[in-house]
Design a protein around this motif. Sequence first.
Motif, PDB file in Angstrom:
ATOM      1  N   UNK A  78       0.807  -1.221   0.000  1.00 20.23           N
ATOM      2  CA  UNK A  78       0.000   0.000   0.000  1.00 20.23           C
ATOM      3  C   UNK A  78       0.844   1.278   0.000  1.00 20.23           C
ATOM      4  N   UNK A  79       1.996   1.256   0.660  1.00 22.45           N
ATOM      5  CA  UNK A  79       2.866   2.438   0.657  1.00 22.45           C
ATOM      6  C   UNK A  79       3.389   2.709  -0.754  1.00 22.45           C
ATOM      7  N   UNK A  80       3.703   1.657  -1.490  1.00 23.09           N
ATOM      8  CA  UNK A  80       4.168   1.824  -2.874  1.00 23.09           C
ATOM      9  C   UNK A  80       3.049   2.391  -3.753  1.00 23.09           C
ATOM     10  N   UNK A  81       1.837   1.889  -3.564  1.00 19.57           N
ATOM     11  CA  UNK A  81       0.688   2.413  -4.310  1.00 19.57           C
ATOM     12  C   UNK A  81       0.493   3.896  -3.995  1.00 19.57           C
ATOM     13  N   UNK A  82       0.563   4.246  -2.726  1.00 12.39           N
ATOM     14  CA  UNK A  82       0.404   5.632  -2.295  1.00 12.39           C
ATOM     15  C   UNK A  82       1.497   6.516  -2.905  1.00 12.39           C
ATOM     16  N   UNK A  83       2.746   6.070  -2.835  1.00 17.10           N
ATOM     17  CA  UNK A  83       3.858   6.856  -3.376  1.00 17.10           C
ATOM     18  C   UNK A  83       3.678   7.086  -4.870  1.00 17.10           C
ATOM     19  N   UNK A  84       3.305   6.042  -5.581  1.00 14.10           N
ATOM     20  CA  UNK A  84       3.110   6.181  -7.028  1.00 14.10           C
ATOM     21  C   UNK A  84       1.995   7.178  -7.334  1.00 14.10           C
ATOM     22  N   UNK A  85       0.880   7.046  -6.631  1.00 13.73           N
ATOM     23  CA  UNK A  85      -0.251   7.932  -6.874  1.00 13.73           C
ATOM     24  C   UNK A  85       0.047   9.379  -6.535  1.00 13.73           C
ATOM     25  N   UNK A  86       0.672   9.609  -5.409  1.00  5.64           N
ATOM     26  CA  UNK A  86       0.960  10.979  -4.983  1.00  5.64           C
ATOM     27  C   UNK A  86       2.004  11.622  -5.889  1.00  5.64           C
ATOM     28  N   UNK A  87       3.028  10.880  -6.252  1.00  7.87           N
ATOM     29  CA  UNK A  87       4.076  11.458  -7.095  1.00  7.87           C
ATOM     30  C   UNK A  87       3.584  11.724  -8.518  1.00  7.87           C
ATOM     31  N   UNK A  88       2.622  10.955  -8.986  1.00  5.57           N
ATOM     32  CA  UNK A  88       2.089  11.206 -10.327  1.00  5.57           C
ATOM     33  C   UNK A  88       1.302  12.504 -10.380  1.00  5.57           C
TER      34      UNK A  88
END
Length: 157
Positions: A78-88
């Motif tokens: 979930x942290x990876x999903x969050x990082x990807x979404x926020x950085x995009x």
Amino acid sequence: MKTIPPETETEAEESDFKPLTAQEAEQWRRRNPPLSLWKLVVGQAVVGALVALVAWAVTGQAAAGWSAAYGALAVVAPAALFARGVLRQKATPHARAALVGFFGWEVAKIVLTVALLAAAPRLVPGLNWIALLAGMVVTMKTYWVALLVRPGVRKTD
């Protein structure tokens, strides 16, 4: 009850806030470089793997190691999903859209974590809940350790 004279009250409302000059702001940025979200996610994965190995070594049971690893996965994925979404969406010019996106990705992170935990009994044979929780907690605490030991941060001059 003690009353404050109007002159003193006005002085009390004034703060010691002083905006930074451009040069001071640049110095602050040099002293406090941003922390990479991806480095943090990788660090969490490494810590999760170490916790899994320790759980396996301490208990002598592979199921405890797999349970701890799954607990770490319930934090890292979930942290990876969050990082990807926020950085995009980092480049969005609208503050409100960025804030809504941030909270949207945070909700997605929570939902994915809950789904992974709900699926744990079916996916991990011989599930050890204590090891799973240990893997989760230690992996989550990586955030705090990363903030404390991040490279490049210096105290004020």
